[in-house]
Each structure stands twice: as structure tokens, then as C-alpha cells.
Design an enzyme around this catalytic site. Structure first.
Site, short mmCIF file in Angstrom:
data_model
loop_
_atom_site.label_atom_id
_atom_site.label_comp_id
_atom_site.label_asym_id
_atom_site.label_seq_id
_atom_site.Cartn_x
_atom_site.Cartn_y
_atom_site.Cartn_z
N CYS A 138 137.28 62.08 41.30
CA CYS A 138 137.06 61.46 40.00
C CYS A 138 138.33 61.47 39.16
CB CYS A 138 135.94 62.21 39.27
SG CYS A 138 135.60 61.57 37.62
N CYS A 167 137.39 66.08 31.13
CA CYS A 167 136.17 66.70 31.67
C CYS A 167 136.40 68.18 31.93
CB CYS A 167 135.75 66.00 32.96
SG CYS A 167 134.12 66.53 33.56
N CYS A 223 136.20 67.51 39.74
CA CYS A 223 135.76 66.87 40.99
C CYS A 223 136.93 66.06 41.56
CB CYS A 223 134.54 65.99 40.73
SG CYS A 223 133.20 66.92 39.95
N GLU A 270 136.33 56.45 26.39
CA GLU A 270 135.98 55.16 26.96
C GLU A 270 134.47 55.00 27.12
OE1 GLU A 270 138.36 54.67 30.51
OE2 GLU A 270 140.15 55.38 29.46
N CYS A 289 127.53 52.55 29.38
CA CYS A 289 127.89 53.85 29.94
C CYS A 289 128.71 54.59 28.89
CB CYS A 289 128.68 53.63 31.23
SG CYS A 289 129.23 55.15 31.98
N CYS A 345 132.51 53.75 38.03
CA CYS A 345 132.25 55.20 38.12
C CYS A 345 133.48 55.93 38.61
CB CYS A 345 131.16 55.49 39.14
SG CYS A 345 129.55 54.95 38.65
#
Ligand code: SAH
Length: 365
Positions: free
Chosen positions: A127, A120, A124, A100, A113, A343
Site C-alpha cells: 500500500c 497511516c 502494509c 485525499e 472513498c 485502492c
């Protein structure tokens, strides 16, 4: 007798070749060296989709090139448009995975972005991408493809002004591909000609690799998010296992900042977790003496997360603590939340939380 496997000579995607590799192909073909730049300009500056569009090559040369190589741009993407005009692009990769990128319009800016991994490396807890695990690293051309596709989406009067590597993934965990992608984006002769000053790489804090960003000339943002080792271990467990907060801050102090530049510290504000007065005071102490600014990011919720976004007055109160201590501090506006484009909202929702709330406005297959 030796058998030749056909895969050994499978045609290469021109976008997957670096400048040196393409120069080699050009040489092997018996062409003059300037042809390398000629081909690269077609790929990156004119964003063509077929070799046949390289009209300054003769028909015969185009046929020869098409015999030795392919040109594979992404052909499958979906755009989700937010009510605030943020556009989330979901690109399907050759192996069926998706990645994305988000176009964020603001008054005098249009920020793109970009993602560097599918999923990932890190986990975290605040997230959404972190909950997916790492599917794989993106290749340089898959990073650049997000930019090319985003440019293809723009209206004639639109121009991307800033680029941030803050999408899915940890950029410093895919440093080689990131560096090569940035070289193609910033090359002025045949690449996209971006000024590195308009590009920001954001990291969760791989302390030992920070210095490798400096030669790229881009801006560096560090996601701090916590002010004690224990808090950081709770919020960013995998990251904390790689570098302690102490080592991270030490690496930031050593970072070779060019003149007139500063580091950015990002700080996700989680209600009742890291948004208290004592957190603000510790943050001031932690970064004292570092040439920097702070971006506060009020938590963007996603289905299945137990964190909460602080009330606006608490965000402002936190900002005041930093401001009164002389820190330059900004509150990042949340954009594209209704399409999970803000975010920390990029990535696959687990099936239990997929509710079809996204409005698909455009699709191409
Ligand atoms: N891995 C990199 C880049 C991706 S995250 C990094 O950690 O910097 C980009 C920014 O979004 C980071 O500052 C991260 O802390 C923040 N973020 C992650 N999840 C968020 C959420 N749910 N709400 C608000 N910000 C979030």
C-alpha cells in the site's frame, strides 16, 4: 497580577465543535436552545462558507456569532479526473498537510472513498499510503470536510450513494474522530442524514476494536489479505504485531452483526504471493461459517512497489475456488488508476518516483 493570554479566547471554528459544545456556545450567548440545530443545519445541510450566510439569524446575532467563532471550510483543493471519470480530490489542511478522497462513479452508484488519517499508522507493504508513515490523525471536521467538498463538486444530477472509509489511514486507529464524523454524517435532524447502511468502514483488523463499530450501525469490512500468520506478518507487519490472524478471525466470529447484514472480507491479490490455489483453499476454511462476502482486489501497482497484479485469468481462477465452496465473492474493479486514485494508491510518492504523470484538471486556492 495575572496576565491574560489572547490565545485562550481565540475564536473557535464552528465545524470543530460537536453538538454539545455548540449548544454550550448558544447558551453562553443567551440564545434559545433551538438555535443549535439552526446553526448545525446551515453547516451540514446547506454547506455554507460564511457566518453571514445564516440568513435566519438577525444581523446582530450573526455579528455576535462571528465575534465568538469562525467558520473555516477548506479553501484549497485540487481535483484529478481519471479517464474512467473517477475524481480524486486532494484537500490541503490548515497545517499544510494534504488528504485525499475519491469519487467513484459506477453504473448505478456514486461511491465516495474517505480518509481518516494523513498517512497511516500501519505499514502494509503493498500500500502506497503505508510507505508514508503516519503524519497525523484527522479531526472529525476534517473527515466531514471531505464529504462536504465532494458534494460541492457534484454535477446537478449527481448524488453520492455510498460512502466507504477506505481512503488513507486506518479508521480504527482514529476511532473517536471516526465515530464523531459518522454521527454528523448520519444525524437526520441537522446532519447530512445518511443512512448508516450506505456507509462502510474498512479496517486492516484491529481485533479488539471491531465491536466498537457495531453501535454506529455502519457496515464493516476487514482487509484479510493473507491466510497464514507468516504471510500476514510479511504483508502487514505492523498490523500483525497488534492482532494475530487467529484473534482477528475470532473477533469476526463474535461480531454482533445486525439481522440481514454481513461482514465483508477484502483480499488484495498479489501475483505469486497470495493468489495460488492453496491460498484460496485456506481462505475458504478460515472464513467458513461467518456470514460474509469476499471482495477480491487485484493489486493496483504504484511506482516503487515490487508486487505485481495477477493476470485476469488467475483472478478469475481464484474467484472460482471461493465460489465453488459456496462463498459470495466479487472482484473489485480498479478505478482511477491513472490518477493514483485506486485502492492502495493514495498518498505521497517519494520524490524519486514523482513523475508528473498526474493531470491536474481543476485547482482552487
Ligand atoms: N486501513 C484500512 C483502509 C484503507 S485500505 C484497511 O486496511 O482496510 C483499503 C483497501 O485497499 C484495503 O482492503 C487494502 O488491503 C487495499 N489495498 C491497499 N493497497 C492496495 C493496492 N496497492 N492494491 C489493491 N488494494 C490495496
Amino acid at each position: 497580577m495575572q496576565e491574560h493570554s489572547s490565545s485562550a479566547s481565540a475564536p473557535r471554528n464552528l465545524l470543530a465543535l460537536g453538538e454539545q459544545e455548540l449548544a454550550h456556545l448558544v447558551k453562553e450567548s443567551g440564545w434559545p436552545a433551538y438555535r443549535t440545530g439552526q446553526i448545525l443545519r446551515w453547516l451540514y445541510q446547506r454547506r455554507i462558507r460564511t457566518i453571514d450566510q445564516m440568513t435566519d439569524l438577525s444581523q446582530a446575532d450573526r455579528a455576535k456569532l462571528a465575534n465568538d467563532a469562525t467558520l473555516k471550510r477548506a479553501t484549497d483543493w485540487t481535483v484529478f479526473r481519471s479517464s474512467d471519470q473517477t475524481r480524486k480530490l486532494v484537500l490541503t489542511l490548515e497545517d499544510g498537510l494534504s488528504v485525499e478522497a475519491v469519487l467513484i462513479p459506477e453504473e448505478d452508484r456514486l461511491t465516495l472513498c474517505v480518509s481518516t488519517q494523513v498517512g497511516c499508522t500501519l505499514d502494509c507493504t503493498f500500500c502506497l499510503t503505508g510507505t508514508m508513515g503516519l503524519k497525523r490523525n484527522l479531526k472529525p471536521y476534517e473527515i466531514v470536510e471531505q464529504v462536504l467538498t465532494a458534494q460541492d463538486q457534484l454535477a446537478p444530477d449527481e448524488r453520492i450513494t455510498n460512502m466507504v472509509f477506505m481512503g488513507m489511514g486506518e479508521p480504527l486507529a482514529n476511532l473517536e474522530a471516526l465515530s464523531e464524523a459518522i454521527r454528523r454524517l448520519t444525524n437526520k435532524t441537522w446532519g447530512l442524514g445518511w443512512s448508516p447502511r450506505r456507509i462502510t468502514v474498512s479496517t486492516a483488523g484491529l481485533a479488539s476494536r471491531l465491536k466498537e463499530i457495531a453501535p454506529l450501525g455502519v457496515n464493516l469490512a476487514i482487509s484479510l489479505n493473507a491466510t497464514t500468520e507468516a504471510q500476514r506478518a510479511q504483508l502487514m507487519p505492523a498490523m500483525n504485531g497488534i492482532a494475530s490472524l487467529k484473534n482477528l478471525i475470532a473477533a469476526c466470529r463474535r461480531y454482533p452483526l445486525p439481522p440481514n447484514r454481513r461482514l465483508t472480507f477484502e483480499y488484495v491479490l498479489l501475483a505469486g504471493v497470495n493468489d495460488r490455489e492453496e491460498d484460496g483453499r485456506r481462505l475458504v476454511k478460515l472464513i467458513r461459517g461467518i456470514t460474509c462476502k469476499v471482495n477480491l482486489i487485484p493489486f493496483n501497482p504504484f511506482p516503487g512497489s515490487s508486487f505485481r497484479r495477477p493476470a485476469d485469468r488467475n483472478v478469475l481462477a481464484f474467484q472460482s475456488i471461493l465460489r465453488e465452496a459456496g462463498t459470495d465473492v466479487f472482484i473489485r474493479k480498479s478505478r482511477g488508476r491513472d490518477v493514483l486514485g485506486a485502492c492502495g494508491q493514495l498518498g505521497d510518492l517519494s520524490p524519486a518516483h514523482r513523475n508528473g504523470s498526474l493531470t491536474q484538471i481543476e485547482s482552487r486556492c
